[in-house]
Motif scaffolding. Structure first.
Motif, PDB file in Angstrom:
ATOM      1  N   LEU A  10       7.144 -11.030   5.818  1.00 58.01           N
ATOM      2  CA  LEU A  10       6.456 -11.575   4.648  1.00 58.01           C
ATOM      3  C   LEU A  10       5.795 -10.491   3.782  1.00 58.01           C
ATOM      4  O   LEU A  10       5.931 -10.537   2.556  1.00 58.01           O
ATOM      5  CB  LEU A  10       5.451 -12.641   5.084  1.00 58.01           C
ATOM      6  CG  LEU A  10       4.872 -13.489   3.961  1.00 58.01           C
ATOM      7  CD1 LEU A  10       5.992 -14.232   3.241  1.00 58.01           C
ATOM      8  CD2 LEU A  10       3.859 -14.464   4.519  1.00 58.01           C
ATOM      9  N   PRO A  11       5.113  -9.502   4.334  1.00 58.64           N
ATOM     10  CA  PRO A  11       4.536  -8.459   3.470  1.00 58.64           C
ATOM     11  C   PRO A  11       5.588  -7.678   2.683  1.00 58.64           C
ATOM     12  O   PRO A  11       5.368  -7.344   1.514  1.00 58.64           O
ATOM     13  CB  PRO A  11       3.801  -7.540   4.451  1.00 58.64           C
ATOM     14  CG  PRO A  11       3.541  -8.384   5.640  1.00 58.64           C
ATOM     15  CD  PRO A  11       4.681  -9.360   5.709  1.00 58.64           C
ATOM     16  N   PHE A  12       6.734  -7.408   3.275  1.00 55.42           N
ATOM     17  CA  PHE A  12       7.797  -6.682   2.568  1.00 55.42           C
ATOM     18  C   PHE A  12       8.371  -7.494   1.415  1.00 55.42           C
ATOM     19  O   PHE A  12       8.651  -6.970   0.341  1.00 55.42           O
ATOM     20  CB  PHE A  12       8.910  -6.277   3.536  1.00 55.42           C
ATOM     21  CG  PHE A  12       8.462  -5.286   4.563  1.00 55.42           C
ATOM     22  CD1 PHE A  12       8.135  -3.991   4.199  1.00 55.42           C
ATOM     23  CD2 PHE A  12       8.355  -5.661   5.892  1.00 55.42           C
ATOM     24  CE1 PHE A  12       7.717  -3.072   5.140  1.00 55.42           C
ATOM     25  CE2 PHE A  12       7.937  -4.748   6.836  1.00 55.42           C
ATOM     26  CZ  PHE A  12       7.605  -3.456   6.470  1.00 55.42           C
ATOM     27  N   VAL A  13       8.530  -8.787   1.639  1.00 55.64           N
ATOM     28  CA  VAL A  13       9.015  -9.673   0.585  1.00 55.64           C
ATOM     29  C   VAL A  13       7.999  -9.721  -0.555  1.00 55.64           C
ATOM     30  O   VAL A  13       8.357  -9.662  -1.733  1.00 55.64           O
ATOM     31  CB  VAL A  13       9.320 -11.085   1.140  1.00 55.64           C
ATOM     32  CG1 VAL A  13       9.628 -12.060   0.020  1.00 55.64           C
ATOM     33  CG2 VAL A  13      10.465 -11.022   2.133  1.00 55.64           C
ATOM     34  N   GLY A  14       6.731  -9.815  -0.215  1.00 56.09           N
ATOM     35  CA  GLY A  14       5.677  -9.829  -1.233  1.00 56.09           C
ATOM     36  C   GLY A  14       5.652  -8.560  -2.057  1.00 56.09           C
ATOM     37  O   GLY A  14       5.509  -8.597  -3.281  1.00 56.09           O
ATOM     38  N   ILE A  15       5.809  -7.419  -1.405  1.00 56.60           N
ATOM     39  CA  ILE A  15       5.836  -6.141  -2.122  1.00 56.60           C
ATOM     40  C   ILE A  15       7.036  -6.081  -3.054  1.00 56.60           C
ATOM     41  O   ILE A  15       6.932  -5.610  -4.190  1.00 56.60           O
ATOM     42  CB  ILE A  15       5.845  -4.965  -1.116  1.00 56.60           C
ATOM     43  CG1 ILE A  15       4.487  -4.875  -0.426  1.00 56.60           C
ATOM     44  CG2 ILE A  15       6.199  -3.648  -1.803  1.00 56.60           C
ATOM     45  CD1 ILE A  15       4.449  -3.913   0.736  1.00 56.60           C
ATOM     46  N   PHE A  16       8.191  -6.561  -2.614  1.00 57.83           N
ATOM     47  CA  PHE A  16       9.375  -6.557  -3.470  1.00 57.83           C
ATOM     48  C   PHE A  16       9.190  -7.454  -4.689  1.00 57.83           C
ATOM     49  O   PHE A  16       9.587  -7.090  -5.797  1.00 57.83           O
ATOM     50  CB  PHE A  16      10.615  -6.988  -2.686  1.00 57.83           C
ATOM     51  CG  PHE A  16      11.850  -6.985  -3.530  1.00 57.83           C
ATOM     52  CD1 PHE A  16      12.460  -5.801  -3.877  1.00 57.83           C
ATOM     53  CD2 PHE A  16      12.383  -8.181  -4.008  1.00 57.83           C
ATOM     54  CE1 PHE A  16      13.598  -5.779  -4.677  1.00 57.83           C
ATOM     55  CE2 PHE A  16      13.507  -8.171  -4.815  1.00 57.83           C
ATOM     56  CZ  PHE A  16      14.123  -6.976  -5.141  1.00 57.83           C
ATOM     57  N   VAL A  17       8.571  -8.621  -4.522  1.00 55.27           N
ATOM     58  CA  VAL A  17       8.334  -9.538  -5.645  1.00 55.27           C
ATOM     59  C   VAL A  17       7.406  -8.891  -6.663  1.00 55.27           C
ATOM     60  O   VAL A  17       7.662  -8.934  -7.878  1.00 55.27           O
ATOM     61  CB  VAL A  17       7.779 -10.889  -5.137  1.00 55.27           C
ATOM     62  CG1 VAL A  17       7.262 -11.729  -6.278  1.00 55.27           C
ATOM     63  CG2 VAL A  17       8.842 -11.641  -4.355  1.00 55.27           C
TER      64      VAL A  17
END
Length: 133
Positions: free
Chosen positions: A21-28
């Motif tokens: 989830l943190p990696f997805v948030g950073i990408f967004v």
């Protein structure tokens, strides 16, 4: 006895989707703050380059200001940078457009005539109303 109790829990196995989830948030965040504005800017630049025509005032990537005198091809322009000094320039080297000229043609002349006539009529009717007052 203690050793067997330690192995009873066993290592954590399997994939935990919450760890991603943190990696997805950073990408967004990266997409909305960097990638999207950059692609919009590039698209606007391409549209501006495609719409260049004779008479447009431009700034080149070298900082020269000139007027497009001739569109030679899809990738090449002739630009006058001073009186009598014309240079050939690749279209991608145009950084910005300072002044856009109106298209030349019969339609623009008719529009110009029509835009002047209503203003004259409006002025004459206003004068008549002032005289009556």
């Amino acid at each position: 006895m203690f050793i067997t109790a330690a192995y009873a829990d066993g290592p954590a196995s399997g994939f935990d989707p919450m760890s991603m989830l943190p990696f997805v948030g950073i990408f967004v965040v990266f997409y909305f703050l960097i990638l999207r504005p950059q692609s919009k800017k590039a698209k606007a630049q391409q549209q501006m380059l495609a719409a260049l025509r004779r008479g447009d005032r431009i700034v080149t990537s070298g900082g020269l200001i000139g007027v497009v005198t001739k569109v030679i091809s899809d990738s090449e322009l002739q630009v006058e940078i001073s009186e009598g000094v014309k240079v050939r320039l690749m279209r991608p080297m145009v950084m910005s457009l300072l002044a856009k000229t109106e298209p030349v043609g019969a339609d623009s002349n008719e529009d110009a005539d029509n835009s002047v006539k209503p203003a004259k009529l409006k002025d004459s009717t206003q004068r008549k109303e002032k005289k009556k007052s």
